[in-house]
Design an enzyme around this catalytic site. Sequence first.
Site, PDB file in Angstrom:
ATOM      1  N   ASN A  19       5.477  47.767 -25.394  1.00  0.00           N
ATOM      2  CA  ASN A  19       4.467  48.823 -25.290  1.00  0.00           C
ATOM      3  C   ASN A  19       3.270  48.533 -26.189  1.00  0.00           C
ATOM      4  O   ASN A  19       2.120  48.744 -25.793  1.00  0.00           O
ATOM      5  CB  ASN A  19       5.080  50.180 -25.623  1.00  0.00           C
TER       6      ASN A  19
ATOM      7  N   ASN B  74     -10.937  46.068 -23.082  1.00  0.00           N
ATOM      8  CA  ASN B  74     -12.039  47.016 -23.219  1.00  0.00           C
ATOM      9  C   ASN B  74     -13.054  46.565 -24.271  1.00  0.00           C
ATOM     10  O   ASN B  74     -14.261  46.716 -24.091  1.00  0.00           O
ATOM     11  CB  ASN B  74     -11.509  48.409 -23.552  1.00  0.00           C
TER      12      ASN B  74
ATOM     13  N   ARG C 235       4.576  33.263 -30.471  1.00  0.00           N
ATOM     14  CA  ARG C 235       5.761  33.074 -31.329  1.00  0.00           C
ATOM     15  C   ARG C 235       5.393  33.426 -32.755  1.00  0.00           C
ATOM     16  O   ARG C 235       4.402  32.917 -33.276  1.00  0.00           O
ATOM     17  CB  ARG C 235       6.171  31.592 -31.289  1.00  0.00           C
TER      18      ARG C 235
ATOM     19  N   CYS D  90     -11.679  26.593 -35.032  1.00  0.00           N
ATOM     20  CA  CYS D  90     -12.304  27.447 -34.010  1.00  0.00           C
ATOM     21  C   CYS D  90     -12.006  28.943 -34.118  1.00  0.00           C
ATOM     22  O   CYS D  90     -12.923  29.752 -34.073  1.00  0.00           O
ATOM     23  CB  CYS D  90     -11.880  26.984 -32.624  1.00  0.00           C
TER      24      CYS D  90
END
Length: 444
Positions: free
Chosen positions: A230, A241, A275, A284
């Site tokens: 969840n 978003n 993991r 980067c």
Amino acid sequence: MKKASPSLLPELSQRDPIPAKVGIFGLGYVGLTTAACLIENGISVEGYEVSPQKQQLLKKGICPISEPGVQALIEKAVREGRFCVKDFPDGNKLPDLILICVGTPSTSNGSTDLRHVKKVFRQLNQLSAENPSFGTELIIRSTIPPGTLDMLRKLCPRLFVRVPVAFYPEFLREGTALEDFHSPPQSIIGSIPSLPKPKKIFSLLASFTFQTPVTHVNAVTAESLKFACNAYHAVKVSFANEIGRWITSLGGDPLEVMELFCRDTKLNTSSKYLRPGNPFGGSCLLKDTRSMLQLGKKRGINMPMIEHCLTSNQDHFKFIDAAIRSHKPRIVTILGIAFKKDSDDIRESPSVRLLRMLTAKKRCRVIGHDFMVKKETAIGVNQLLQNQLFQIPNFSLEESIKKALEGTDLVLIMHNDLRYSQAVAKLPVPVLNVVSWQGFQSCG
Ligand SMILES: NC(=O)c1ccc[n+]([C@@H]2O[C@H](COP(=O)([O-])OP(=O)(O)OC[C@H]3O[C@@H](n4cnc5c(N)ncnc54)[C@H](O)[C@@H]3O)[C@@H](O)[C@H]2O)c1
């Protein structure tokens, strides 16, 4: 008990008979969808519901929730006498299996309100005490936080030694609940290892037309997994978003960008980077995340979730540092100095950051080893960074693993390299393997 690898359902000969009747506590979205699917599969259902209003409607064959396909199945089952609703199971006609689907809402401080689950267990405990033949398997489908099964065991110790109790997390989504029930991503059954093992739930799963990988795990694994799923879904929505707001402010098309983003199933929508292990670093990720946030800020766009990735990463350094501190070492060996294995790049390398933390204020002496990071081959910016690295007081880089391990108090493995795990296999000092998450068991 299997450890996180999908197992097939037990062979037919090893299975209990398919339960003919299943009881369901809590006839809300999960309870009713489950009831509808069981009924569809020829199993009779007895529902237990505290709301008189819901009971009245269901007795008339009216489904109190709106979920495509459920109304028709419930109505038909009530007519055919294959679905009945009552307050509580009858001690003389107990079902083989009971699914507990009562609500577990939020309390005012955000924790899970387990009141309804506890009440059901107290009642079942009482029922089992009054019925010497009580043998119903109890399966929780409500979402429960890690440690709940253990807490319930302490609440009802006799019940837990008498019948199998397990947690079988539900992954359905409202609106497509029937479809999700028929093709779940996987089925996870969690139970307490030393107690009676669930059996009937496996037979029930085997009776369905869908065949899903079933994994039997420790209760805490199943309980934590449901929360991890969840939270991950929440992270995905917030990420999409934030990216949407950022791209819009830059005049781009967020839908097109995210469509292309999702096409990369190798790195983006894959198990890569999922993991627990090293903090992120390198040339980067940090640089570009910082730049992205700056671009957004200039246009009044906040991206708190992405911004907090940087804080989260810092917390991970603190977590590793605290694990090291707990052993009070004077000499620490770090195996793997570059930002990742097989690279000589030390730009924003997590190992370098850690060794700076450890050597600060003369806390520890650090000995490093890396197969690729070498004074003689460094070039460009890495040469510059190496020069700075070798000026760090209390730090030295050894050419052989053996020398790097001499006299050490603690080893920190930062690269997934078999040579490192082999070298420390018999070492009489603590080893923290960040890559394989070993040595952190007692840290929290
Ligand atoms: N709704 C979803 O999409 C979904 C998906 C996965 C998991 N879950 C989890 O499943 C659980 C149930 O969710 P829901 O959305 O179906 O909740 P819900 O509120 O719709 O239904 C819960 C029902 O349980 C009943 N109930 C409460 N105490 C009871 C008791 N002692 N005996 C009998 N009935 C009792 C309530 O009256 C209610 O009808 C929650 O833990 C939830 O987090 C929900």
